[in-house]
Design an enzyme around this catalytic site. Structure first.
Site, PDB file in Angstrom:
ATOM      1  CG  HIS A 119     -35.545 -23.442 110.300  1.00 46.75           C
ATOM      2  ND1 HIS A 119     -35.706 -23.946 111.570  1.00 46.75           N
ATOM      3  CD2 HIS A 119     -34.648 -22.442 110.420  1.00 46.75           C
ATOM      4  CE1 HIS A 119     -34.946 -23.258 112.416  1.00 46.75           C
ATOM      5  NE2 HIS A 119     -34.292 -22.348 111.743  1.00 46.75           N
ATOM      6  CG  ASN A 192     -34.011 -22.027 116.786  1.00 45.02           C
ATOM      7  OD1 ASN A 192     -34.828 -22.289 115.899  1.00 45.02           O
ATOM      8  ND2 ASN A 192     -32.850 -21.459 116.546  1.00 45.02           N
TER       9      ASN A 192
HETATM   10 FE1  HDE Z   1     -34.495 -17.976 111.085  1.00 43.13          FE
HETATM   11  N1  HDE Z   1     -34.999 -17.955 109.131  1.00 43.13           N
HETATM   12  N2  HDE Z   1     -33.069 -16.594 110.750  1.00 43.13           N
HETATM   13  N3  HDE Z   1     -33.840 -18.122 113.029  1.00 43.13           N
HETATM   14  N4  HDE Z   1     -35.846 -19.387 111.459  1.00 43.13           N
HETATM   15  C1  HDE Z   1     -35.949 -18.698 108.554  1.00 43.13           C
HETATM   16  O1  HDE Z   1     -37.598 -17.912 107.088  1.00 43.13           O
HETATM   17  C2  HDE Z   1     -32.994 -15.829 109.654  1.00 43.13           C
HETATM   18  C3  HDE Z   1     -32.847 -17.393 113.601  1.00 43.13           C
HETATM   19  C4  HDE Z   1     -36.199 -19.889 112.673  1.00 43.13           C
HETATM   20  O2  HDE Z   1     -41.079 -23.209 110.393  1.00 43.13           O
HETATM   21  C5  HDE Z   1     -36.249 -18.292 107.144  1.00 43.13           C
HETATM   22  O3  HDE Z   1     -39.559 -18.708 106.329  1.00 43.13           O
HETATM   23  C6  HDE Z   1     -31.973 -14.829 109.815  1.00 43.13           C
HETATM   24  C7  HDE Z   1     -32.905 -17.475 115.038  1.00 43.13           C
HETATM   25  C8  HDE Z   1     -37.229 -20.872 112.515  1.00 43.13           C
HETATM   26  O4  HDE Z   1     -41.292 -21.891 108.670  1.00 43.13           O
HETATM   27  C9  HDE Z   1     -35.364 -17.056 106.953  1.00 43.13           C
HETATM   28  C10 HDE Z   1     -31.428 -15.074 111.050  1.00 43.13           C
HETATM   29  C11 HDE Z   1     -33.970 -18.278 115.309  1.00 43.13           C
HETATM   30  C12 HDE Z   1     -37.498 -20.914 111.155  1.00 43.13           C
HETATM   31  C13 HDE Z   1     -34.640 -16.974 108.270  1.00 43.13           C
HETATM   32  C14 HDE Z   1     -32.126 -16.163 111.626  1.00 43.13           C
HETATM   33  C15 HDE Z   1     -34.543 -18.678 114.036  1.00 43.13           C
HETATM   34  C16 HDE Z   1     -36.622 -19.971 110.524  1.00 43.13           C
HETATM   35  C17 HDE Z   1     -36.120 -19.376 106.119  1.00 43.13           C
HETATM   36  C18 HDE Z   1     -30.249 -14.367 111.693  1.00 43.13           C
HETATM   37  C19 HDE Z   1     -34.493 -18.735 116.673  1.00 43.13           C
HETATM   38  C20 HDE Z   1     -38.482 -21.813 110.445  1.00 43.13           C
HETATM   39  C21 HDE Z   1     -37.538 -19.720 105.713  1.00 43.13           C
HETATM   40  C22 HDE Z   1     -30.558 -13.140 112.237  1.00 43.13           C
HETATM   41  C23 HDE Z   1     -34.926 -17.660 117.495  1.00 43.13           C
HETATM   42  C24 HDE Z   1     -39.839 -21.202 110.371  1.00 43.13           C
HETATM   43  C25 HDE Z   1     -38.360 -18.770 106.381  1.00 43.13           C
HETATM   44  C26 HDE Z   1     -40.820 -22.175 109.766  1.00 43.13           C
HETATM   45  C27 HDE Z   1     -36.633 -19.695 109.156  1.00 43.13           C
HETATM   46  C28 HDE Z   1     -33.762 -15.988 108.519  1.00 43.13           C
HETATM   47  C29 HDE Z   1     -31.795 -16.691 112.903  1.00 43.13           C
HETATM   48  C30 HDE Z   1     -35.677 -19.556 113.966  1.00 43.13           C
HETATM   49  C31 HDE Z   1     -34.440 -17.075 105.758  1.00 43.13           C
HETATM   50  C32 HDE Z   1     -31.585 -13.787 108.804  1.00 43.13           C
HETATM   51  C33 HDE Z   1     -31.979 -16.780 116.042  1.00 43.13           C
HETATM   52  C34 HDE Z   1     -37.885 -21.685 113.597  1.00 43.13           C
HETATM   53  O5  HDE Z   1     -36.143 -15.917 106.746  1.00 43.13           O
END
Ligand code: HDE
Length: 743
Positions: A119, A192
């Site tokens: 992201h 999302n």
């Molecule tokens: Fe994320 N995801 N994600 N994700 N995600 C990040 O956090 C992660 C997942 C989502 O505008 C990171 O600050 C893991 C699902 C958004 O700043 C990180 C898993 C969904 C954003 C991270 C998921 C998301 C992130 C990278 C698997 C929808 C952007 C930078 C379990 C429900 C937030 C940060 C923004 C960002 C980890 C799966 C949505 C690395 C480990 C499912 C919208 O922490």
């Protein structure tokens, strides 16, 4: 003899000469543009200000309109000369003593912070959430108590795979992260635009992300899933196929952030004052209606305007067209969860709205762009762990993993544990705790006491825990052996993938097949293509056959399914974009190609019709200075034709003079303007003299009922009304090779 110097070379200055900058203050920055869309902020209104990072404690540096601020160092020392470094003599070495120079370069050297690992590319805006229906019956969360109350919000939209500088219209999931500054702490709903996810357990996230990101040896392709590593991982991960149906659909190429749905994805809990829990799924439903682009258009938009989505949001908000979403909740209890065909803890599943209706409880409005991209959009730190009392987690193993990851990643990105002190991350409600020190600490507690329990009394002793008001986790019982397992109830991978596919209109189904063929055609290894198709056979036999045919591949055997798919889940209309489109052309953009001598009456009638509809327009012309209409009026252009292709617009009109048509017929960009609009199934308004361009483009014979005449002023309103349809889909069957497998 000395060689003669070339006469044009000036002698090098030998004496000290002060280089001063031109005085830019008050310089003319250009003429006024008549376009309604994309408002340019009026420079005269801007006064210089530094935001106060302490939120009240420090000095705010503000300069009134008309005054010019004195440039200073970070230490506040006024700067006399920002053009020349300090030297020993006019041609001597630069001196280490030059603290202004050193500070400026030092700070510049450290301007970048690590981009988000996923992201990375995002865009955000401020707004508010307003409660329209109390949820007090099921949740004690303060934000859900008082109808009509507004809670400040900050929302960041993003793509997932591309880096910070990648283009907006990658085929990708979009992040829809909402920070709500409630009176009982920040609630981050980090969702999302797609309600399911690729994987069921967070432990697979690094593998998923590694596979979709550029390959480690070659560092390409950027912001694309169309490559071997991604499809290799996917074809070995059957649980991903429901999500694949969504990402291969037009959901993954939205027209605008404003026309996307948002989903909390996981099952969460709402908890009432008595500690009773109700399961909940969160939905954001855009009042603008759903809308996407088509793939060929996306590819071209990425070249024409890589900032297409961020510009769209910026323009809409600055133009006063504030995007809005309804917050909907699907509420259900343990009995429903137990009777549902799938596990509600499995993030690869939805709960169809037909089974549990969405109850609208509030609206989200985005009404203010950021002051500074870095300070707000880049430094905002969303954490799924941020939930106020009354909202709680479920045991979804993806959510449980995320609750660790987001806090951890902020420390890396923002440099330390005090990222909550950055204004965009700080709560807007009272805070009191004994956490202290660390990098960039801005809010250390005052006084002698920094621990508890303590005996310094109410006045000096600091905050105390509050069992009644404080966050209390839902007391869910848990038992069982310690083990690494995937529950049997997560084993169905194809039933809802099929349900999604059969819920689409035929044109949307075609787009899914086209996308799969496109992506797999970029995959080099035939076995990966074939393995992917073997999963499609468990979803829909026609889809599998169409994709196999598109790849020129013998139909493989169906993949072995861990559980036999349910073939007859009913279609759900809510899953289609086309069935949930807008009711009007409001907020949409018409591109009008004009030339000198274009009929002024028709042009003006068209603008009036656009205005009446609440739509916007941009003028495209052979020259950026614009064109002079038949009545002598000069109209400035927003785009020169080469920079304003029709992919930037929802519909187009061509109003030119006979001479203009003759000129533009020879221009490749003008011919592309009409052929692309035609190929992308757009509504096209054709002025009386414009036909020559369509003849030159080779499509004059093919024009259909969505190509409407603009020969008389009265036809403008009919045309704009027709544009409400957004696309004339029957045309696609005549312009796309993939639509005619028999050809
Ligand atoms: Fe994320 N995801 N994600 N994700 N995600 C990040 O956090 C992660 C997942 C989502 O505008 C990171 O600050 C893991 C699902 C958004 O700043 C990180 C898993 C969904 C954003 C991270 C998921 C998301 C992130 C990278 C698997 C929808 C952007 C930078 C379990 C429900 C937030 C940060 C923004 C960002 C980890 C799966 C949505 C690395 C480990 C499912 C919208 O922490």
């Amino acid at each position: 003899m000395m060689a003669k110097k070339p006469t044009s070379t000036k002698p090098l200055p030998r004496s000290a000469k002060k280089i001063t900058p031109p005085d830019l203050v008050g310089a003319d920055v250009g003429g006024e543009s008549p376009q309604k869309a994309s408002p340019v902020p009026d420079d005269a209104e801007i006064s210089f200000a530094f935001a106060d990072p302490l939120g009240g404690g420090g000095e705010t540096h503000q300069v009134a309109q008309g005054e010019v601020a004195t440039l200073t160092t970070q230490q506040g020392i006024p700067v006399a000369d920002d053009q020349n470094s300090l030297k020993q003599g006019s041609r001597g070495p630069t001196l280490l003593e030059d603290f202004h120079f050193r500070e400026k370069i030092f700070h510049f050297d450290h301007e970048r912070i690590p981009e988000r690992v996923v992201h990375a590319r995002g865009y955000a805006a401020h707004g508010f959430f307003e409660l329209t229906d109390s949820l007090a019956d099921v949740s004690r969360a303060d934000i859900f108590q008082r109808v009509g109350e507004r809670t400040p919000a900050f929302v960041r939209f993003s793509t997932v795979a591309g880096n910070k500088g990648s283009f907006d219209l990658a085929r990708d999931v979009r992040g829809f992260a909402v920070k709500l500054y409630t009176q009982e702490g920040n609630w981050d709903l980090v969702g999302n635009n797609i309600p399911v996810f690729f994987i069921q357990d967070a432990i697979k996230f690094p593998d998923l992300v590694h596979s979709v990101k550029p390959a480690p040896d070659r560092e390409f392709p950027q912001a694309a899933s169309a490559h071997d590593n991604f499809w290799d991982f996917i074809s070995l991960t059957p649980e991903s196929f429901h999500m694949i149906m969504w990402t291969m659909s037009d959901r993954a190429i939205p027209r605008s952030f404003r026309t996307m749905e948002g989903f909390g994805v996981h099952t969460f809990r709402l908890v009432d004052a008595a500690g009773k829990s109700t399961f909940v799924k969160f939905h954001w439903k855009p009042r603008q209606g759903l809308q996407s682009v088509v793939w060929n258009e996306a590819v071209k938009i990425n070249g024409a305007d890589p900032d297409f989505h961020r510009r769209d949001l910026w323009d809409a908000i600055n133009g006063g067209d504030f995007p809005e979403w309804d917050l909907g909740v699907q509420l259900f209890d343990d009995a429903f969860a137990d009777s549902f065909d799938f596990d509600v803890l499995d993030a690869t599943k939805i709960i169809p709205e037909e089974l549990v209706p969405v109850r609208v409880v509030g609206r989200l409005v985005l009404d203010r762009v950021v002051d500074n991209f870095f300070a707000e959009t880049e430094q905002v730190a969303f954490c799924t762990q941020n939930v106020p009392p009354g909202i709680d987690f479920s045991n979804d193993p993806l959510l449980q993993g995320r609750n660790f990851s987001y806090l951890d990643t902020q420390i890396k990105r923002l440099g330390g544990p005090n990222f909550t002190h950055i204004p965009i991350n700080a709560p807007k409600c009272p805070m009191a705790h004994f956490q202290q020190d660390g990098h960039m600490a801005m809010r250390n507690p005052k006084g002698r006491v920094n621990y508890e329990p303590n005996s310094w009394g109410a006045a000096q002793g600091g905050p105390r825990e509050d069992p009644a008001r404080g966050f209390t986790s839902f007391a869910e019982a848990a038992d069982g052996p310690k083990q690494r397992v995937r529950s049997e109830s997560f084993a169905d991978h194809y039933s809802q993938a099929r349900q999604f596919y059969v819920s689409q209109t035929p044109i949307e189904q075609k787009h899914i097949a086209d996308a799969l063929v496109f992506e797999l055609s970029k995959v080099e290894r035939p076995d990966i293509r074939s393995r992917t198709v073997s999963h499609l056979r468990n979803i829909d036999s026609t889809l599998a056959a169409t994709v196999a045919d598109g790849l020129g591949l013998p139909l493989p055997d169906a993949a072995v399914a861990a559980r036999t798919p349910i073939a007859d889940l009913p279609a759900s209309d809510k899953l289609s974009i086309v069935k949930n489109g807008p009711a009007s052309f409001r907020g949409r953009k018409l591109g009008i190609l004009i030339s000198d001598g274009a009929d002024a009456a028709i042009f003006k009638a068209l603008l009036a019709a656009v205005d009446a509809e609440g739509a916007v327009y941009e003028v495209v012309a052979p020259k950026i200075a614009g064109a002079t209409l038949s009545d002598g009026t000069t109209v400035a252009a927003r785009h020169k034709i080469d920079g304003g292709p029709s992919v930037l617009f929802d519909a187009v009109a061509v109003i030119v003079s006979a001479a203009g048509a003759a000129l533009l017929s020879r221009d490749a960009a003008a011919r592309d303007f009409v052929t692309d609009a035609f190929a992308h199934c757009k509504y096209i308004g054709i002025g009386a003299e414009a036909e020559a361009i369509f003849v030159a483009a080779g499509i004059a014979e093919d024009l259909d009922e969505a190509c409407l005449p603009l020969g008389r002023p009265g036809q403008a309103a009919t045309f704009v009304e027709a544009c409400r349809g957004l696309r004339y889909w029957p045309r696609e069957l005549t312009v796309d090779l993939d639509a005619r497998p028999e050809a």
